[in-house]
Scaffold this active site. Structure first.
Site, PDB file in Angstrom:
ATOM      1  N   GLY A   1      37.749  41.126  44.213  1.00  0.00           N
ATOM      2  CA  GLY A   1      39.091  40.553  44.226  1.00  0.00           C
ATOM      3  C   GLY A   1      39.023  39.177  43.594  1.00  0.00           C
TER       4      GLY A   1
ATOM      5  CB  CYS B   1      32.549  41.390  43.320  1.00  0.00           C
ATOM      6  SG  CYS B   1      32.880  39.912  42.336  1.00  0.00           S
ATOM      7  CE1 TYR B   2      37.589  36.775  48.518  1.00  0.00           C
ATOM      8  CE2 TYR B   2      38.006  38.923  49.501  1.00  0.00           C
ATOM      9  CZ  TYR B   2      38.154  37.546  49.525  1.00  0.00           C
ATOM     10  OH  TYR B   2      38.846  36.957  50.548  1.00  0.00           O
TER      11      TYR B   2
ATOM     12  CG  HIS C   1      32.116  44.604  39.642  1.00  0.00           C
ATOM     13  ND1 HIS C   1      33.128  44.821  40.536  1.00  0.00           N
ATOM     14  CD2 HIS C   1      32.150  43.294  39.328  1.00  0.00           C
ATOM     15  CE1 HIS C   1      33.770  43.685  40.759  1.00  0.00           C
ATOM     16  NE2 HIS C   1      33.193  42.738  40.042  1.00  0.00           N
TER      17      HIS C   1
ATOM     18  CD  GLU D   1      33.054  48.430  40.900  1.00  0.00           C
ATOM     19  OE1 GLU D   1      31.908  48.339  41.369  1.00  0.00           O
ATOM     20  OE2 GLU D   1      33.871  47.504  40.919  1.00  0.00           O
TER      21      GLU D   1
ATOM     22  CG  ASP E   1      49.417  65.568  37.057  1.00  0.00           C
ATOM     23  OD1 ASP E   1      48.230  65.820  36.806  1.00  0.00           O
ATOM     24  OD2 ASP E   1      49.916  64.428  36.968  1.00  0.00           O
TER      25      ASP E   1
ATOM     26  CE  LYS F   1      46.623  63.656  34.247  1.00  0.00           C
ATOM     27  NZ  LYS F   1      48.064  63.638  34.570  1.00  0.00           N
TER      28      LYS F   1
END
Ligand code: XMP
Length: 513
Positions: A55, A82-83, A169, A171, A227, A369
């Site tokens: 963040g 991180c944050y 990070h 991710e 979708d 998705k």
């Protein structure tokens, strides 16, 4: 569905959804919640692990998002990123400070491979850093498990308390072994078994839908997009002819798309369902005549769509369930509140006020998705449909700048079909986030043979993006652009110029209106 669950607590980072997607890629179900989710609720959800996101804030600012310390005392494993790592240090009386040197970008990090988190990770590994604060001193009971030359605590852990924190990070793909680290957290620390898989999702969903629907009647607005197609097939597998799909052809679809949808879902198609195609082209063109303002065009189409759908629904009579193709990113509420509306998005499905039904079914509500696509393949939907690019609800109307006419629709359809064909032939289709042709409302002078022309310019757009919130213009090889250009000016009447849009988002948006 009672899968093992990991909770991502969102403290306002840019990558919150990405964290959840990465966790799910490891076959662990994961939900994103704002940091305001109560401790009681968390206990009730009984997660296998909790991840604090990054963040933009500093833990010492009064207004910073925080969580009560008790979350770290539940015995549930926590990974702070991180944050989130700084917050963990702060809550446990470690020390967070402004780093003398901020780190940004790919950074070499020395890790202690004996940590459960870094099992199998190289002792020196490239990680993505983006911070101005850092943990200056780890809390008591914590071991430092990674460092960089300027960051004394790039990772820390208290193995006994199952608390882990990383300044970088894991991710993002720039962290070369990030997936391995997340996998380690999920399997070595949280002891997940990995029960989130699309084949079982499909199977369980079909059962759950059958149970819910009983012998009720179901109505679905089918757009031909990924979708709504996956939702429709799931329903059709569950309840067959109890399902009616209404496909409104508003005359703003890509070339041949209406017929393609009918071929797959219609009476000669692959599925057991009732299919109604409404050819409403003229109606939409009439409503759009003379309209040039983008938001007004969007609103007209959205409203007209509802009218047409409502009329069809009335003919069918009362139904028990209305299907909506809502997917998980639509459901996630950001930790720090919603941002400004740039365009009023119109999705097939936002209709419930006007149709006589009892309940909504959102079978894809929990899926990202890429998971919707996997589920689509599991269901045997043709690949070209499953990998279809995102297509805006208002269709080509937002790719025709200014007034929409039948003639302009034809021009942009033909140009776009050529562009897509050449991109596919060049093998680029899967690498580009989104690409299409748009019709500018600019006409200019050209020369064709010995004659002067005064015709339209087509703009080609292609962007690289993973979230559609930001995008960069794609670098399409010149030979491809040049071939597309030649074909468009030769084959599409009323076009004498082709332009390539080099703008990213921001400052442009992906669509033109
Ligand atoms: P923009 O133009 O906002 O587009 O950068 C971001 C993504 O959203 C798609 N898009 C829409 N999708 N209804 C939709 O379902 C809409 O009204 C709509 N407008 C834009 C666009 O194609 C891109 O993928």
């Amino acid at each position: 569905m009672n899968n093992e669950t990991v909770i991502v607590l969102d403290f306002g980072g840019q990558y919150n959804q990405l964290i959840a997607r990465r966790v799910r890629e490891c076959n662990v179900y994961c939900e994103v919640h704002p940091y305001t989710l109560s401790l009681e609720k968390i206990k009730e959800m009984n997660p296998k692990g909790i991840i604090f996101t990054g963040g933009p804030n500093s833990v010492y600012d009064e207004a910073s998002p925080r969580y009560e310390r008790a979350i770290l005392e539940l015995g549930i494993p926590v990974l702070g990123i991180c944050y989130g790592s700084q917050l963990m240090a702060y809550l446990l009386d470690g020390e967070v400070a402004t780093a003398p040197v901020s780190e940004y970008g790919k950074t070499e990090v020395a890790v202690d491979a004996s940590s459960k988190l870094f099992d199998g990770v190289a002792e020196s590994t490239i990680c993505w850093m983006s911070h101005t604060d850092y943990i200056a001193k780890a809390p008591e009971g914590f071991k430092i498990t990674a460092t960089t030359p300027v960051c004394p605590v790039a990772a820390m852990e208290n193995e006994e308390a199952k608390l882990y924190a990383v300044q970088f990070h894991p991710e993002v793909l720039h962290t070369q072994e990030g997936s391995k680290m997340l996998h380690n957290f999920l399997y070595n620390v949280c002891e997940c078994t990995g029960d989130w898989k699309m084949d079982s999702f499909v199977e369980k969903s079909i059962e759950a839908i059958r149970e819910k629907v009983g012998d009720g009647k179901v109505l679905c607005a089918l757009s031909g997009g990924v979708d709504s197609s996956v939702a429709a097939v799931l329903l059709s597998k569950a309840v067959g002819k109890q399902l009616t799909c209404v496909f409104v052809d508003h005359g703003l679809l890509r070339k041949n798309e209406g017929d393609e949808v009918e071929a797959v879902f219609g009476p000669n198609g692959n599925y057991d369902l009732n299919f109604i195609r409404v050819n409403a082209q003229e109606r939409f063109y009439n409503k759009l005549a003379g309209k040039t303002e983008p938001e007004e065009k969007r609103k007209i189409i959205g409203e007209e769509f509802i009218r047409v759908f409502e009329e069809e629904a009335k003919k069918i009579g009362a139904v028990d369930f209305l299907v909506q193709g809502t997917i998980y990113p639509d459901v996630i509420e950001s930790g720090l509140g919603k941002s400004a509306v740039i365009k009023s998005h119109h999705n097939v499905g936002g209709l419930p006020d006007y149709v006589d039904f009892k309940e909504i079914i959102e079978p894809l509500r929990d899926l990202f998705k890429d998971e919707v696509r996997k589920a689509g393949l599991e269901l045997g939907i043709p690949e070209y449909l499953v990998y279809r690019q995102p297509f805006p609800g208002p269709g080509l109307a937002v790719r025709i700048i200014g007034e929409v006419t039948a003639e302009k629709v034809k021009i942009v359809q033909d140009a776009d079909a050529i562009y897509r064909e050449e991109i596919e032939k060049a093998g680029l289709a899967r690498n580009i986030g989104q690409y299409f042709a748009a019709l500018t409302n600019m006409r200019s002078v050209g020369v064709m043979g010995d004659f002067r022309t005064y015709d339209y310019a087509i703009a080609l757009r292609a962007v690289m993006t993973s979230d559609f919130m930001t995008a960069e213009a794609a670098e399409i090889p010149w030979e491809v652009l040049s071939k597309v250009t030649t074909r468009i000016v030769n084959e599409v009447k009323h076009v004498n110029r082709v332009l390539y849009d080099c703008t990213g988002k921001p400052p442009a948006t992906i669509e033109f209106e």
